[in-house]
Design an enzyme around this catalytic site. Structure first.
Site, short mmCIF file in Angstrom:
data_model
loop_
_atom_site.label_atom_id
_atom_site.label_comp_id
_atom_site.label_asym_id
_atom_site.label_seq_id
_atom_site.Cartn_x
_atom_site.Cartn_y
_atom_site.Cartn_z
N SER A 1 1.95 -3.63 7.97
CA SER A 1 0.80 -3.36 7.10
C SER A 1 -0.08 -2.27 7.70
CB SER A 1 -0.01 -4.64 6.88
OG SER A 1 -1.18 -4.39 6.13
N HIS B 1 0.82 -1.22 0.00
CA HIS B 1 0.00 0.00 0.00
C HIS B 1 0.85 1.27 0.00
CE1 HIS B 1 0.55 -0.21 4.48
NE2 HIS B 1 0.53 1.12 4.36
N ASP C 1 -0.56 -7.35 0.94
CA ASP C 1 0.09 -6.06 1.17
C ASP C 1 1.59 -6.24 0.97
OD1 ASP C 1 0.45 -3.43 1.71
OD2 ASP C 1 -0.28 -3.49 3.78
N SER D 1 4.46 2.15 8.18
CA SER D 1 4.14 1.15 7.17
C SER D 1 5.37 0.70 6.40
CB SER D 1 3.13 1.71 6.18
OG SER D 1 1.82 1.56 6.67
N GLY E 1 3.28 6.21 8.89
CA GLY E 1 4.68 6.37 8.53
C GLY E 1 5.50 5.14 8.86
#
Length: 389
Positions: free
Chosen positions: A358, A234, A262, A343, A341
């Site tokens: 994720s 993502h 993801d 992720s 942030g």
């Protein structure tokens, strides 16, 4: 996690790097950018080991001695878990490591396999469905394609309960019943739990720290691989340009799946140099030695560019999470906090890479639940080679 747990060594008896290291980037002598977990200089092995132990003590409420024993016991349990998966084959029904007792429980779908588990030094549990049976139910539920607005937040197979758990927003059990009926799965193999948590991905659209997405968004580097790094899908669609925080290196999202999975892979230029470490955000780095999967219940630590280094435990695996953007299957649930942030950042258990951040719910002030995309499926999907130290 209870304070002052006791540990028994297994073997006598019986729950949205490599090349990249998570986190900050530094300029190399040649002017390029190293995807490195350290803010400056090299990392002292003893010091970085101490940093990891300190985080486990802080986040799990352990003493120094308990944290050391935990890592040793987990290493034995992880090896034993891998061996039994291979030996048991289709009879393997899932596993869970207990931090308090140090025991590895292995579920089996055939009573005849109990002796194999006991002789190996783990605790057997005879179940009806096992992980393979539960994962078939998960696959059937995945076909229904519900949205978060329906009130369903996700589902996962629970080896402990030998059932698939469907989570719904408070007061929305009818939505779970509709999902179960629509999928045509056995109702007695599914339980429903209510929650107030609404999962979301952790990408930040306001600029960056670890790496910048298309000049504006920010995510965290996961693990370095030959030619680039693994991260969350993502964080950018295929073809999206990315750049190091320092501006020294650039790259492009070469592969990306989201939603559904993801998973992301960023191909980088020669100005990025691979290193097999993870930033511990305390001036040091944690070595990456491989990607052997840790059983549920094991301790795990996360590194991210917003909130740094946090630890907790692994919960459910193969969980389907319903984000506002759509369903994502195959995630691992944890009780570790994270924020926007973070992720794409690294998850590691001892020196074994586990996955990339994720999404989830909550924050690092009040606590929360965070999900990671396991790393090995990313490596297999695109035939990537993990960089190790």
């Amino acid at each position: 996690m209870r304070k002052s747990p006791t540990f028994r060594v297994l073997g006598g008896g019986a729950m949205a790097l490599g090349l990249v290291a998570v986190g900050t980037t530094i300029a190399t002598a040649s002017g390029g950018t190293e995807i490195s977990p350290v803010s400056s200089g090299g990392a002292d092995t003893a010091a970085t080991a101490d940093d990891q132990l300190t985080a486990l003590q802080r986040d799990l409420g352990l003493t120094s001695e308990e944290a050391t024993r935990l890592l040793d016991t987990q290493a034995e349990a992880r090896k034993l878990d891998s061996e039994l998966r291979t030996k048991l084959g289709d009879d393997f029904g899932g596993s869970r490591f207990d931090i308090d007792s140090g025991e590895l429980t292995v579920a089996v779908t055939d009573k005849a396999a109990v002796d194999t588990v006991e002789k190996a030094g783990a605790t057997p549990q005879v179940v009806t469905y096992g992980m393979s049976g539960l994962e078939k139910i998960v696959d059937d539920l995945n076909e229904e394609r519900v949205s978060l607005s329906d009130g369903v937040t996700g589902w996962y197979p629970s080896a402990t309960d030998d059932a698939v758990v469907v989570t719904v927003l408070k007061g929305r059990k009818a939505a779970a019943e509709k999902l179960i009926a629509g999928a045509g799965v056995q109702a007695d193999a599914v339980t429903v739990e209510e929650t107030t948590d609404k999962p979301r991905t952790y990408a930040d659209s306001f600029g960056g720290d670890a790496y910048i997405i298309n000049g504006s968004g920010r995510c965290s580097i996961g693990f370095a691989v030959e030619g680039g790094f693994a991260t969350a899908g993502h964080c950018g669609a295929k073809g999206t340009p990315v750049a190091a925080q320092s501006g020294g290196g650039t790259g492009t999202v070469a592969e990306s799946y989201f939603p559904g999975r993801d998973m992301g892979y960023v191909a980088t230029d020669a100005n990025w140099t691979p290193t097999g470490f993870v930033n511990d955000y305390n001036g040091g780095a944690v070595s990456v030695a491989g990607s052997q999967e840790a059983p549920s219940g094991s301790s795990v630590c996360r590194s991210g560019s917003t909130t740094g280094w946090h630890c907790g435990t692994i919960g459910a695996k193969n969980q389907t999470v319903v984000y506002p953007e759509g369903q994502v299957a195959g995630l691992t649930q944890t009780d570790v906090c994270a924020e926007p942030g973070d992720s794409g950042g690294s998850w590691i258990s001892a020196d074994q890479a586990q996955g990339v951040t994720s999404g989830g719910s909550g924050d690092c002030t009040s606590g929360g639940v965070t999900f990671f995309q396991p790393l090995n499926p990313i490596l297999r999907e695109w035939n990537l080679t993990l960089s190790t130290s």
